[in-house]
Design a protein around this motif. Sequence first.
Motif, PDB file in Angstrom:
ATOM      1  N   PHE B  77       0.830  -1.208   0.000  1.00  0.00           N
ATOM      2  CA  PHE B  77       0.000   0.000   0.000  1.00  0.00           C
ATOM      3  C   PHE B  77       0.861   1.253   0.000  1.00  0.00           C
ATOM      4  CE2 PHE B  77      -3.813  -2.382   1.839  1.00  0.00           C
ATOM      5  CZ  PHE B  77      -4.458  -2.365   0.629  1.00  0.00           C
ATOM      6  N   TYR B  80       2.130   1.869  -3.514  1.00  0.00           N
ATOM      7  CA  TYR B  80       1.064   2.169  -4.482  1.00  0.00           C
ATOM      8  C   TYR B  80       0.330   3.464  -4.157  1.00  0.00           C
ATOM      9  CZ  TYR B  80      -2.875   1.500  -7.632  1.00  0.00           C
ATOM     10  OH  TYR B  80      -3.814   1.660  -8.617  1.00  0.00           O
ATOM     11  N   PHE B  81      -0.131   3.601  -2.910  1.00  0.00           N
ATOM     12  CA  PHE B  81      -0.914   4.782  -2.541  1.00  0.00           C
ATOM     13  C   PHE B  81      -0.061   5.875  -1.885  1.00  0.00           C
ATOM     14  CE2 PHE B  81      -4.630   1.768  -2.396  1.00  0.00           C
ATOM     15  CZ  PHE B  81      -5.324   2.372  -3.424  1.00  0.00           C
ATOM     16  N   GLY B  82       0.895   5.454  -1.047  1.00  0.00           N
ATOM     17  CA  GLY B  82       1.657   6.416  -0.262  1.00  0.00           C
ATOM     18  C   GLY B  82       2.658   7.204  -1.085  1.00  0.00           C
ATOM     19  N   TYR B  84       2.356   8.491  -3.843  1.00  0.00           N
ATOM     20  CA  TYR B  84       1.697   9.603  -4.517  1.00  0.00           C
ATOM     21  C   TYR B  84       1.938  10.919  -3.784  1.00  0.00           C
ATOM     22  CZ  TYR B  84      -2.143  12.362  -6.489  1.00  0.00           C
ATOM     23  OH  TYR B  84      -2.900  13.328  -7.093  1.00  0.00           O
ATOM     24  N   LYS B  85       1.980  10.827  -2.458  1.00  0.00           N
ATOM     25  CA  LYS B  85       2.078  12.036  -1.636  1.00  0.00           C
ATOM     26  C   LYS B  85       3.467  12.661  -1.718  1.00  0.00           C
ATOM     27  CE  LYS B  85      -1.890  11.317   0.891  1.00  0.00           C
ATOM     28  NZ  LYS B  85      -2.987  11.575  -0.036  1.00  0.00           N
ATOM     29  N   ILE B 180      -4.014  -4.407  -4.732  1.00  0.00           N
ATOM     30  CA  ILE B 180      -3.948  -3.150  -5.482  1.00  0.00           C
ATOM     31  C   ILE B 180      -4.347  -3.374  -6.940  1.00  0.00           C
ATOM     32  CG2 ILE B 180      -2.320  -1.941  -3.986  1.00  0.00           C
ATOM     33  CD1 ILE B 180      -0.101  -2.760  -5.965  1.00  0.00           C
TER      34      ILE B 180
END
Lengths: 271, 235
Positions: B77, B80-82, B84-85, B180
């Motif tokens: 995660f 994949y998601f983190g 981005y920040k 994901i």
Amino acid sequence: MKKLVTLFMVTVLASMAAKTVLAADTLADVKKKGVLVAGVKDSLPPFGYVDEKTRTIVGYDIDFINAIAKKLGVRVELKPVTSASRMPQLQEGHIDIIAATMTKNPERAKQVDFSHTYFFTGQKFIAKKGTVKSLKDLEGKKIGTAKGSTSEQNVKKALPTATVLSFDDYPQALLALEQGKVFAVTTDEAILAGILAKAPNKARFEIPRVQISDEPYGLGMRKGDKHFVDFVNKTILDMEKSGEAARIFNKWFGPTTQFHLHRNFKITAGK
Amino acid sequence: MLNYQFDWSTVTSGKYFEWLASGVKVTLQLSALSIVLAFILGLLIAVMRMSNNRPVRWIAHAYLEFFRNTPLLVQIFFWYFGSYKILPTAVNDWLNSTNFEFAAAVIALTIYTSAFIAEDIRSGVLSIPKEQMEAARSAGFSYLRSMQYIILPQAVRLTVPPLVNQFLNLAKNSSLAMTIGVMELTYQARQVESYTFKGFEAFTAATVVYVAISLVITALVNIYNEKVLNIHKAA
């Protein structure tokens, strides 16, 4: 070695046999136990989600379960399920009834018995404002949804050229949308409205007027569990007559809520 | 008695078989690529971990502790998601236009497994008498060259059995990539289940494939042992 294999086989068979649920009479069982165990969503406002103040699961689906349990004179136990896990959970007897935004369709009806339709909606999309005018705008794009849902199957039919990415549940799908990993997220309009209302930067997104299917929701019960199905159907028809069903709809979706949905259906027999 | 109608034709032919087959393909790609990369990265980290340069050693140590002690799912995660920040918009836009789901899964599996592989290699190296390093250094080899020509070839031999474990773990851990949206074998098995409700058949098929992949990995390493390293199992 041979002994081991035999032992293994025996163990497997024994455990499988132990798992089978007798063609149950849930109505009698629930009355005897004094508890109705329901499989519900716990992160899908306003159908089923954890209320921040009370730390309990509340929502449209839960109100229906409460009404059924009240009529039975038993207490309620709520078990969180996902779209993929809810049917196995029911068939293995871990729950007595599914109240988790489950769309009625012929394939599922072979595995479970549905109540009359207690909620009616249609499948749409959430996308960045102004990006989607018609279904054409979604062709060849990445579309997010949740695993094991009818949404996933409908979108593959409606948009064969799109890449469908299935996440475990809708919050992750929305996160992927916010980060531009998917172009749109698709599921039933009522669920989308709930997701959007909770989204941190909801001003950037919208639900365009593109609909790809009708979604009638039913409460799911074990196949052939006739007494229980009849009881549940009678209960929700009575709720329609008494106005309780409409009250529950307005409490969660009506003009006083952030959804402003108009109730365009009635609970009727034979639907 | 069992009130379940087994229907194996669901998974042995037709559309659903093709789904499972495509899942097998993705699982193999994911595992093979990550195994190769994790081994290379693991070697590098192991060499850094044993370096005489203190900062280099500490960086490697921090890397090991961090990636060995966080759950793989969280790491997946994170990538994949983190990511981005912390990445610039242009990079994110480019990543989103690619098959980033697959890439994020490879990165997570590689880094997670490389930490374990590095520790296995280090224990192999530590079991080589330190006089060998001294001898190599006094013969004029640099630290890296001594590692490359004298120490690592012997250490990797000793490390083969634990390495096999790591490869097997990686192949099975690759199933977490489905969280994901990577359409690997477990993902496809679940797809088949949600379309046909034949979950038992779908997951049995998936299980058989995972066992087969594990057996093939083990067999390959055994062949490598016998043919390349000339290590013969004690009869």
